[in-house]
Scaffold this active site. Structure first.
Site, PDB file in Angstrom:
ATOM      1  N   ASP A  52       0.822  -1.194   0.000  1.00  0.00           N
ATOM      2  CA  ASP A  52       0.000   0.000   0.000  1.00  0.00           C
ATOM      3  C   ASP A  52       0.864   1.255   0.000  1.00  0.00           C
ATOM      4  O   ASP A  52       1.938   1.275  -0.613  1.00  0.00           O
ATOM      5  CB  ASP A  52      -0.941  -0.025   1.213  1.00  0.00           C
ATOM      6  CG  ASP A  52      -2.299   0.577   0.911  1.00  0.00           C
ATOM      7  OD1 ASP A  52      -2.418   1.809   1.034  1.00  0.00           O
ATOM      8  OD2 ASP A  52      -3.219  -0.174   0.546  1.00  0.00           O
ATOM      9  N   HIS A  82      -3.523   5.655   4.217  1.00  0.00           N
ATOM     10  CA  HIS A  82      -4.307   4.496   3.780  1.00  0.00           C
ATOM     11  C   HIS A  82      -3.728   3.185   4.300  1.00  0.00           C
ATOM     12  O   HIS A  82      -4.440   2.351   4.888  1.00  0.00           O
ATOM     13  CB  HIS A  82      -4.368   4.503   2.258  1.00  0.00           C
ATOM     14  CG  HIS A  82      -5.350   3.537   1.668  1.00  0.00           C
ATOM     15  ND1 HIS A  82      -4.983   2.310   1.185  1.00  0.00           N
ATOM     16  CD2 HIS A  82      -6.694   3.627   1.479  1.00  0.00           C
ATOM     17  CE1 HIS A  82      -6.044   1.683   0.707  1.00  0.00           C
ATOM     18  NE2 HIS A  82      -7.101   2.460   0.874  1.00  0.00           N
ATOM     19  N   SER A 112     -11.517  -1.304   0.947  1.00  0.00           N
ATOM     20  CA  SER A 112     -10.155  -1.293   1.472  1.00  0.00           C
ATOM     21  C   SER A 112     -10.150  -1.550   2.961  1.00  0.00           C
ATOM     22  O   SER A 112      -9.212  -2.141   3.509  1.00  0.00           O
ATOM     23  CB  SER A 112      -9.489   0.067   1.211  1.00  0.00           C
ATOM     24  OG  SER A 112      -9.007   0.173  -0.086  1.00  0.00           O
TER      25      SER A 112
END
Length: 415
Positions: free
Chosen positions: A179, A212, A380
């Site tokens: 990521d 994220h 996600s």
């Protein structure tokens, strides 16, 4: 689940139909369950004119497995994949003095050259190169994660309770998070320094400017330390494999290098999290091959995506129909996850389809972010719940997703 024929796929020409998007926001102008506005993402795919991915033939790959690593697979080079890459660079420089090998694995090399794809394609059919792909960069737009401003006293969020997580147990395996990086200084993250790695030049795996990857890591395994939140599998080791840079861009060739790295280092019981998807006509042969290598050791969990579309995971026999990859890779050991809300309803943004294996919470999820905690929504956020459950052992389910649009409700995974 159905499996692909790797040899047939490797001969296919990869045709990109759509655009990559990070799986944490909706693509439609609509209200999400929290009432906040969700806007379409700005995203694009741009080819890199002078970068190419050259996949070696199996003959060359096999020669490296026996330490007879030469570019043509016939001579002993004395070393391994580096020798093959050096030989490739030497041969390319006979045609282009500025040709450079940017990265390499046992299966492919990422090169920079002004020769162009047509010239490089002349290598096809030889004993050395099986395929030539243009490299490209994928640009993602990240919306800011909403910061949590409440008490920092430890509590278990609703979503962790929903899946039966939050209870500490000794886990020897690790989670691999491919990521934006993971904040290694966060007090709630058990950051694995030994195996974390960055495939973004000039950036480290332990820094996350987008938040994220850190948010995903907290859902998987935030510590039970008396502060903040608790993850599904508290205290589990998190290996950050950085593939998205501080500007929100992913270099596809370097992403493939990252998959190769995980395939090399993953161990039995490990679980890999992939929270980005793409719309394309055919699977990418190299990506598929690397995923198959990983599932020989570890499990892979993939976000279904947030376009409220069918992943088409069971429609591989239909030509020219875009599927959502890697979510549509239906193979043993690979799990695709849709998102649900507090009421077990399919989230308004979530993709769906018969290729989806589980549904997990993905709406208003509180987790770790660099410097603190915050809320985010998306598949996600759903995927890492299953990662944590797999790390803890067998996944159970005593209920099913409500309002599943494909007519076959996904089981909601629990511990």
């Amino acid at each position: 689940m159905n499996s692909y024929n790797p040899m047939a796929i490797r001969l296919a020409i990869v045709l990109w139909f759509g655009l990559f998007f990070i799986s944490c926001k909706n693509e439609k102008n609509e209200k999400n369950e929290s009432g906040s506005e969700v806007f379409p993402e700005e995203k694009f795919v741009q080819s890199i004119p002078d970068e190419f991915i050259l996949r070696y033939t199996d003959k060359v790959v096999d020669s490296m497995d026996t330490n007879k690593a030469n570019f043509d697979g016939t001579e002993r080079a004395g070393t391994n994949k580096r020798a093959v890459a050096n030989k490739l660079a030497t041969e390319l420089r006979k045609l282009d003095s500025k040709a450079t090998v940017l990265g390499f694995t046992e299966r492919f090399a990422l090169i920079k050259t002004g020769l162009g794809k047509n010239a490089l394609s002349s290598l096809l059919g030889s004993s050395r190169i099986q395929s030539v792909q243009q490299n490209y960069v994928i640009k993602f737009k990240f919306e800011e994660i909403r910061k949590f401003t409440g008490s920092t006293k430890e509590h278990i969020p609703w979503n962790i309770l929903r899946v039966g997580g939050g209870r500490y147990s000794v886990i020897n395996a690790r989670a691999w998070v491919l990521d934006t990086g993971v904040d290694q200084t966060h007090k709630d993250i058990n950051y694995d320094v030994s195996y974390s790695a960055s495939f973004v030049p000039g950036e480290v795996a332990g820094r996350d400017s987008k938040g994220h990857g850190t948010h995903i890591a907290g859902i998987i395994g935030a510590r039970a330390n008396g502060e903040g939140v608790v993850g599904v599998a508290p205290n589990v080791r998190i290996s950050s494999v950085k593939v998205i840079d501080k500007d929100g861009s992913l270099n596809y060739g370097r992403y493939l290098q990252a998959l190769d790295y995980v395939a090399l280092h993953a161990e039995s019981g490990d679980v890999v999290n992939l929270s980005f998807v793409s719309n394309q006509i055919e699977p990418n042969a190299i990506e598929l091959e690397l995923l198959e290598l990983i599932v020989g050791k570890a499990s892979i969990v993939i976000a279904a995506g947030n376009a409220t579309n069918n992943t088409n995971g069971v429609r591989q026999d239909i030509n020219d129909v875009p599927k959502v990859f890697p979510a549509a890779y239906n193979m043993q050991g690979v799990y695709t996850v849709s998102a649900c809300d507090k009421n077990d309803q399919l989230a308004s943004f979530s993709n769906y389809g018969l290729g989806v294996d589980y549904a997990e919470p993905g709406v208003e999820i509180l987790s770790t972010v660099p410097g603190g905690y915050g809320y985010d929504s998306g598949t996600s956020m759903a995927a890492p719940h299953l990662v944590g459950l797999l790390l803890k052992g067998n996944v159970k389910s005593n209920s099913f997703l409500k309002s599943d649009l494909d007519g076959q409700p996904d089981p909601i995974g629990t511990n």
